[in-house]
Design an enzyme around this catalytic site. Sequence first.
Site, short mmCIF file in Angstrom:
data_model
loop_
_atom_site.label_atom_id
_atom_site.label_comp_id
_atom_site.label_asym_id
_atom_site.label_seq_id
_atom_site.Cartn_x
_atom_site.Cartn_y
_atom_site.Cartn_z
N LYS A 86 45.70 45.83 45.58
CA LYS A 86 46.73 45.16 44.82
C LYS A 86 47.89 45.76 44.77
O LYS A 86 47.86 46.87 43.96
CB LYS A 86 46.29 44.37 43.69
CG LYS A 86 45.05 43.44 43.76
CD LYS A 86 44.43 42.97 42.46
CE LYS A 86 45.45 42.30 41.60
NZ LYS A 86 44.79 41.89 40.20
O1 G3P Z 1 45.69 40.42 37.73
C1 G3P Z 1 46.31 39.54 37.04
C2 G3P Z 1 45.56 38.35 36.26
O2 G3P Z 1 44.36 38.70 36.28
C3 G3P Z 1 46.24 38.53 34.55
O3 G3P Z 1 45.49 37.53 34.26
O4 G3P Z 1 44.69 36.52 32.21
O5 G3P Z 1 45.86 38.89 31.94
O6 G3P Z 1 47.30 36.90 32.48
P1 G3P Z 1 45.92 37.57 32.62
#
Ligand code: G3P
Length: 225
Positions: A86
């Site tokens: 990533k």
């Molecule tokens: O890696 C990106 C994603 O997993 C972020 O999720 O829930 O932290 O916004 P969140």
Amino acid sequence: MKLIIDDAHMDRIKRVYEFYPVDGVTTNPTILAESGRAPYDVLKEIRRFIGDGAQLHVQAVSRDAKGMVEEARRITSELGGNTFVKVPSLPEGFKAMKKLHAEGILITATAVYTPMQAFLAAKCGASYAAPYINRIDNMGYNGIQVAKHIHDIFRNNGLKTEVLAASFKNSQQLLELCEYGVGASTVAPDVIEGLVKNTAITAAVEDFIKDFEGLAGIGKTMANC
Ligand code: G3P
């Protein structure tokens, strides 16, 4: 749409894998920090558990392209094929993506908030671009719409890159992208389990069991009646 687990806790990953048709695991630095374990220890355990055929996504944390490329080489050498690095979708990240693509390293462009970030990442050779649905919503924009725009941009420009939607908070967000046919969504275990957490479903199944037991006897099933 591939369905991926966004977590690094082994117990939760194992629970979801036992019951649901999932295609791999994504992590990010925050998720790794929450696991409280040394990064490569937990990532290698995840890889061993999910096997070589499943996708594993691991984020680079360097601020410059040179560091991202070094991280990507280590990540893929430690965690094997089918590991996607990533890379943040900003200028240093695009520079790193071009180099990594030339080296044959699989890339997931991350921290995507706008369609044109995803377009640039796709042209750099990313396999996936990850728009953050809920975080975009929280900025006052429409995360689902951004993900759909990105999907359309890829298709309309003949790009092979797929959307890997991330940052979900509820089933409805996932349903909309599933219906639209995006390439993948990565979702926390509680959201995956929430897809079928519904008393109407469990009550219907219980009624069938009671009716059958009324016919054939308590504890009887189609295997032993
Ligand atoms: O890696 C990106 C994603 O997993 C972020 O999720 O829930 O932290 O916004 P969140």
